[in-house]
Design an enzyme around this catalytic site. Structure first.
Site, PDB file in Angstrom:
ATOM      1  N   THR A 122       0.803  -1.224   0.000  1.00 47.43           N
ATOM      2  CA  THR A 122       0.000   0.000   0.000  1.00 47.43           C
ATOM      3  C   THR A 122       0.833   1.268   0.000  1.00 47.43           C
ATOM      4  O   THR A 122       0.291   2.360  -0.184  1.00 47.43           O
ATOM      5  CB  THR A 122      -0.942   0.022   1.210  1.00 47.43           C
ATOM      6  OG1 THR A 122      -0.169  -0.175   2.408  1.00 47.43           O
ATOM      7  CG2 THR A 122      -1.987  -1.080   1.101  1.00 47.43           C
ATOM      8  N   ASP A 123       2.147   1.154   0.215  1.00 47.19           N
ATOM      9  CA  ASP A 123       3.015   2.335   0.185  1.00 47.19           C
ATOM     10  C   ASP A 123       4.237   2.053  -0.683  1.00 47.19           C
ATOM     11  O   ASP A 123       5.373   2.247  -0.263  1.00 47.19           O
ATOM     12  CB  ASP A 123       3.433   2.722   1.608  1.00 47.19           C
ATOM     13  CG  ASP A 123       4.083   4.108   1.662  1.00 47.19           C
ATOM     14  OD1 ASP A 123       3.869   4.906   0.722  1.00 47.19           O
ATOM     15  OD2 ASP A 123       4.809   4.384   2.626  1.00 47.19           O
ATOM     16  N   LEU A 124       3.995   1.600  -1.904  1.00 44.80           N
ATOM     17  CA  LEU A 124       5.091   1.282  -2.817  1.00 44.80           C
ATOM     18  C   LEU A 124       5.668   2.572  -3.382  1.00 44.80           C
ATOM     19  O   LEU A 124       5.059   3.229  -4.221  1.00 44.80           O
ATOM     20  CB  LEU A 124       4.596   0.374  -3.938  1.00 44.80           C
ATOM     21  CG  LEU A 124       5.692  -0.187  -4.850  1.00 44.80           C
ATOM     22  CD1 LEU A 124       6.668  -1.060  -4.068  1.00 44.80           C
ATOM     23  CD2 LEU A 124       5.082  -0.994  -5.999  1.00 44.80           C
TER      24      LEU A 124
END
Length: 235
Positions: free
Chosen positions: A165-167
């Site tokens: 979700t935080d690539l």
């Protein structure tokens, strides 16, 4: 993973990787007294770096962010041990590592209940000699083959159904052997379907464009095509 449980605490640990007493291994002072503390990094909280005969490790406490984090700094609602953030991150790292994705190996995690909430900590492998891509790209451009490896690594993760979700390029590392790693799987999960995969990729592209503006990193749009060629390599 081995498990130690008491009324208010649960600890998960890999006895082959943890060269310490599980109950004390989440205390920075314990490692300091053993002469094993090798450094620290400050972000939302402090990450402690630890050297052991088995492997280098990173110890991190879970801290809230955003407006809520100013009121409730490090507590989360308890809905079951397996639903704690540390347990979920540990399980996800184990899934990825066993699936051949280059991620820090999970070592141990602890959740401690406090009323209706809990606090948590996690110990993971520290990737030796690694820099995030922001640091790398401030020094040099990456070759198309390196970008293709990044794409292949993301595809391996996606093929296991894991949504990061935080690539962003702060969460992709390059080690001193030239190998890429993915890190920071807090709040990530397995998902079904396909739409989220493109959302992951879109987020990464926005990150590259943002850091190009902020730090003048050595990146061009053609590098994205090399990354995507690696991502689609086995199609």
């Amino acid at each position: 993973m081995q498990v130690i449980s008491s009324t208010n605490t649960r600890i998960w640990f890999d006895e082959a990787l943890l060269d310490a007493e599980p109950e004390r291994s989440f205390d920075p002072q314990y490692w300091q007294q053993r002469g094993a503390m090798s450094g620290q990094a400050r972000g939302r909280g402090t990450t402690y770096f630890i050297e052991t005969p088995v492997l280098p490790m990173a110890l991190r406490h879970y801290w809230r962010g955003g407006l809520l984090g100013k009121l409730i700094r490090d507590q989360y609602i308890f809905t079951g041990w397996d639903n704690t953030r540390c347990a979920q991150e540990l399980q996800l790292l184990q899934l990825l590592a066993e699936g051949g994705v280059r991620v820090p190996r999970p070592v141990a995690a602890r959740a401690v209940r406090c009323g209706v909430g809990y606090r948590a900590d996690i110990l993971t492998e520290k990737v030796p000699g690694a820099q995030d891509l922001v640091a790398v790209l401030q020094l040099r451009a990456m070759a198309p083959a390196e970008w293709a490896e990044v794409g292949q690594l993301i595809r391996q993760m996606h093929d296991l159904g894991v949504c990061h979700t935080d690539l962003n390029i702060h969460n992709i590392l390059l080690d001193n052997q030239g190998q890429c790693w993915l890190i920071d799987f807090d709040k990530c999960s397995q998902r079904k379907g396909e739409a989220w995969k493109q959302q992951n990729l879109d987020r990464l592209l926005r990150s590259l464009r943002k850091e190009l503006q902020r730090f003048s990193i050595l990146w061009v749009e053609d590098d994205w095509e090399a990354l995507m060629a690696g991502y689609r390599h086995n199609e």
